[in-house]
Design a protein around this motif. Sequence first.
Motif, PDB file in Angstrom:
ATOM      1  N   GLU A  59       0.506   9.921   1.062  1.00  0.00           N
ATOM      2  CA  GLU A  59      -0.269   8.721   0.735  1.00  0.00           C
ATOM      3  C   GLU A  59       0.080   8.286  -0.685  1.00  0.00           C
ATOM      4  O   GLU A  59      -0.126   9.044  -1.629  1.00  0.00           O
ATOM      5  N   ASN A  60       0.608   7.071  -0.836  1.00  0.00           N
ATOM      6  CA  ASN A  60       0.951   6.622  -2.183  1.00  0.00           C
ATOM      7  C   ASN A  60      -0.301   6.158  -2.929  1.00  0.00           C
ATOM      8  O   ASN A  60      -1.380   6.062  -2.371  1.00  0.00           O
ATOM      9  N   GLU A  63      -2.176   3.058  -1.466  1.00  0.00           N
ATOM     10  CA  GLU A  63      -2.957   3.399  -0.268  1.00  0.00           C
ATOM     11  C   GLU A  63      -4.215   4.177  -0.661  1.00  0.00           C
ATOM     12  O   GLU A  63      -5.301   3.939  -0.130  1.00  0.00           O
ATOM     13  N   LYS A  66      -6.815   1.815  -2.141  1.00  0.00           N
ATOM     14  CA  LYS A  66      -7.485   1.053  -1.078  1.00  0.00           C
ATOM     15  C   LYS A  66      -8.531   1.922  -0.372  1.00  0.00           C
ATOM     16  O   LYS A  66      -9.667   1.493  -0.148  1.00  0.00           O
ATOM     17  N   ARG A  67      -8.152   3.149  -0.035  1.00  0.00           N
ATOM     18  CA  ARG A  67      -9.096   4.057   0.642  1.00  0.00           C
ATOM     19  C   ARG A  67     -10.289   4.368  -0.260  1.00  0.00           C
ATOM     20  O   ARG A  67     -11.439   4.400   0.205  1.00  0.00           O
TER      21      ARG A  67
END
Length: 114
Positions: A59-60, A63, A66-67
Amino acid sequence: MKVVIINDEKAMHLIMKRMLTKVDEIEIVGSFQETTTAFSYLVNHEVDLIFVDISMPRENGLEFAKRLRESGRLMKLVFVTSYKEYAPAFDYIVKPVELDRFHKTVHRVLSEKL
């Protein structure tokens, strides 16, 4: 101010910790090499500021951001990256990290907390 570092490069952890220890108002409460463990920590702990690398395996940083926002967590994010084109965070710092630039970001976050 409680700070977390998320970066897949161990050297960056050492560099950032060394820089952050020079700022009296900073307490490093977490240091992670991937986002899964960091996210689990952040769900259960209060943190003011997160330094996160954008380019990481699995997961960059984008990402992850956003999460984190979708979960309702509102702490400030600062991307530490080699890519100048990223700026959707509170701030971003281009590698190699320079002490003056790093301190400007930290002090900017501190001044907005007051």
